[in-house]
Design a protein around this motif. Structure first.
Motif, short mmCIF file in Angstrom:
data_model
loop_
_atom_site.label_atom_id
_atom_site.label_comp_id
_atom_site.label_asym_id
_atom_site.label_seq_id
_atom_site.Cartn_x
_atom_site.Cartn_y
_atom_site.Cartn_z
N GLN A 1 0.86 -1.18 0.00
CA GLN A 1 0.00 0.00 0.00
C GLN A 1 0.90 1.23 0.00
N GLY A 2 1.47 1.52 -1.15
CA GLY A 2 2.54 2.50 -1.19
C GLY A 2 2.10 3.94 -1.42
N THR A 3 0.83 4.14 -1.71
CA THR A 3 0.37 5.51 -1.92
C THR A 3 0.16 6.17 -0.57
N VAL A 4 0.89 7.24 -0.38
CA VAL A 4 0.91 7.87 0.92
C VAL A 4 -0.03 9.09 0.91
N LEU A 5 -0.22 9.62 -0.26
CA LEU A 5 -1.04 10.82 -0.41
C LEU A 5 -1.42 10.92 -1.88
N GLY A 6 -2.67 11.21 -2.13
CA GLY A 6 -3.08 11.28 -3.54
C GLY A 6 -4.32 12.12 -3.73
N GLY A 7 -4.48 12.63 -4.94
CA GLY A 7 -5.65 13.46 -5.19
C GLY A 7 -5.68 13.93 -6.63
N GLY A 8 -6.43 14.97 -6.85
CA GLY A 8 -6.53 15.48 -8.20
C GLY A 8 -7.64 16.51 -8.32
N ARG A 9 -7.89 16.85 -9.56
CA ARG A 9 -8.88 17.90 -9.84
C ARG A 9 -10.22 17.27 -10.13
N TYR A 10 -11.29 17.92 -9.65
CA TYR A 10 -12.64 17.40 -9.83
C TYR A 10 -13.60 18.53 -10.17
N ASP A 11 -13.42 19.08 -11.36
CA ASP A 11 -14.18 20.27 -11.72
C ASP A 11 -15.68 20.04 -11.87
N GLY A 12 -16.08 18.80 -12.08
CA GLY A 12 -17.51 18.56 -12.29
C GLY A 12 -18.29 18.17 -11.05
N LEU A 13 -17.59 17.91 -9.97
CA LEU A 13 -18.24 17.28 -8.82
C LEU A 13 -19.32 18.14 -8.17
N ILE A 14 -19.01 19.40 -7.95
CA ILE A 14 -19.97 20.23 -7.21
C ILE A 14 -21.26 20.41 -7.99
N ALA A 15 -21.13 20.61 -9.29
CA ALA A 15 -22.34 20.71 -10.12
C ALA A 15 -23.10 19.38 -10.09
N GLU A 16 -22.37 18.30 -10.16
CA GLU A 16 -22.98 16.97 -10.12
C GLU A 16 -23.80 16.77 -8.85
N LEU A 17 -23.32 17.35 -7.76
CA LEU A 17 -24.02 17.21 -6.49
C LEU A 17 -25.17 18.21 -6.35
N GLY A 18 -25.33 19.08 -7.36
CA GLY A 18 -26.45 20.00 -7.32
C GLY A 18 -26.06 21.42 -6.92
N GLY A 19 -24.79 21.69 -6.88
CA GLY A 19 -24.34 23.04 -6.52
C GLY A 19 -24.05 23.86 -7.76
#
Length: 413
Positions: A279-297
RNA sequence: GCGGCCGUAGCUCAGUUGGUUAGAGCGCCAGAUUGUGAUUCUGGAUGUCGCCGGUUCAAUUCCGGUCGGCCGCCCCA
């Protein structure tokens, strides 16, 4: 015994371990503050719907790893498997957060995933988390990665980690590439591993990263995402890379880096290490430009990452030793009573003082030694009468007489 | 979810080719005279041998199940 065992995949954080836990969170919090991120927290459970929609119904996390239950009001709730969805929900719900963009937040807390435990993978685990909402510019990607690198550096583990980055493009070119990829693999279906065949519809990009030998052979000829990025995505990714270089942050391009949560777009990154097992990933992430609209925001860009506190703990060295306390060792009822006041006065001046509840002189000094005290204040009837105390230094073994009102300065100096 | 390894004092481990009271080191506790630690010396206690069941005259040892941990896959932090 078996009854008192914690639930599989959970464990107690005992004081020694908790100290290292707090060290990781503290370092992250300090660095985040330097960048202007403000700490916040959201509930540990949310309506199941939030995660199902936000993370993606077909992802492993949602389809088979969530702790979902009905409460007494018959609502379907889920223990959060990650932080981003909750923070985006809070952003949409609390209008004040949308007033000053970009919003930059830091958060930390427990997450829950029903997985098979192994080293670095628990069912209750803890994450530190950074999110920037309302910033579509590559500068946010650069900054967020920079925060991560600085935290790792402060923990002394940056040099044991490698930063891998990739671009997942925007929804438009990702859809195109996905189709091209599915077509390609479909032509080699007979040689694909069973795992990869099931991935074909769910998450074909994952096949690129397969460890199966037969898959690897097919992957050699697979179309590359880099060739399918549109101009916007290409420019964006280039800007992120240039910024990282300018900031002095080393990275590797990893075309196989695909994150398992549906909401990612453009930049995806991971800090990985080979020092703590599979389990070598210690920290990870990225961009999520569509998420807030997807959730209704309101359509709002977002980027962030999560770091596994337990994984970081495995990697980082011992935090600095805590300041050593002083022990006050009274003899006799009168001295014991007097000691309570003396100890309290010293603590008010910032000196850590411990006083035992029982024991003769020998026992009290033994215990003082066990807790690594730096000195003992010894008070008996003789000292009481003279208004002094014996101050014994444990390192030198020397002992001298000090007036009671001079104790604080003697201990500070 | 799949495949494999493992489970003996608080900790790290040894051991029993099935057979009286299961061991070591570290740690812990108690002593080495009156108000002085750590060091040293002496003594002591560690334990349903993970749990349940089976085979056996006899199981901690063999078998099955179960719980838990670990390794790899999967997935991810």
């Amino acid at each position: 015994m078996s009854k008192l065992q914690p639930v599989r995949g959970t464990h107690d954080l005992l004081p020694d371990e908790y100290r290292r836990f707090a060290h990781v969170v503290g370092a992250a919090r300090d660095v985040a503050r330097l960048y202007g991120y403000r700490e916040m927290a959201t509930p540990i459970f949310e309506f199941t719907e939030l995660f199902a929609r936000g993370i993606g119904e077909t992802t492993d996390v949602v389809s088979k790893e969530m702790y979902t239950f009905k409460d007494r009001g018959d609502e379907s709730l889920t223990l959060r498997p990650e932080y981003t969805a909750g923070i985006c929900r809070a952003f949409i719900f609390n209008g004040e957060l949308t007033q000053q963009l970009p919003l930059k937040v830091f958060a930390a807390g427990p997450m829950f995933r029903y997985e098979r435990p192994q080293k670095g993978r628990q069912r209750q685990f803890h994450q530190i988390d950074i999110e920037v909402l309302g910033a579509p510019e590559p500068g946010a990607d650069i900054e967020v990665i920079s925060v991560a690198a600085d935290i790792l550096d402060r923990l002394g583990i940056l040099e044991r980690c490698v930063l891998k980055i990739n671009s997942l493009g925007d929804p438009e070119c990702r859809a195109v590439y996905r189709k091209v990829l599915v077509d390609y693999y479909s032509r080699h279906l007979d040689k694909l591993s069973e795992d990869s065949r099931s991935r074909l519809q769910r998450n074909p990009l994952r096949i690129l990263d397969s460890k199966d030998e037969s898959d690897k052979a097919i992957n050699v000829g697979a179309p590359s995402f880099a060739d399918h990025l549109n101009q916007v995505s290409r420019d964006f990714f280039a800007a992120v890379q240039d910024g990282l270089t300018a900031a002095g942050i080393a990275f590797e391009l990893d075309p196989t880096l695909v994150r398992g949560l549906d909401y990612y777009t453009h930049t995806a990154f991971e800090f990985v290490t080979t020092h703590i097992g599979a389990q070598g990933t210690v920290l990870g992430g990225g961009r999520y430009d569509g998420l807030i609209a997807e959730l209704g925001g309101p359509p709002t860009a977002g980027i962030g990452w999560a770091g596994g506190i337990e994984r970081l703990m495995m990697l980082c060295n011992e935090p600095a030793a805590e300041p050593r306390p002083v022990v006050i060792a009274p003899l006799g009822a009168a001295a014991e009573a007097k000691a309570l006041g003396i100890a309290r006065a010293l603590r008010r001046q910032g000196i850590a003082v411990e006083q035992d509840y029982r024991g003769n002189m020998k026992r009290r000094l033994q215990r003082a030694n066990k807790i690594n005290a730096r000195a003992a204040i010894i008070i008996g009837d003789d000292e009481l009468a003279k208004g002094v105390a014996q101050l014994k230094d444990f390192d030198s073994g020397e002992q001298r007489e000090v007036a009671l009102d001079a104790l604080a300065s003697a201990l500070k100096g």
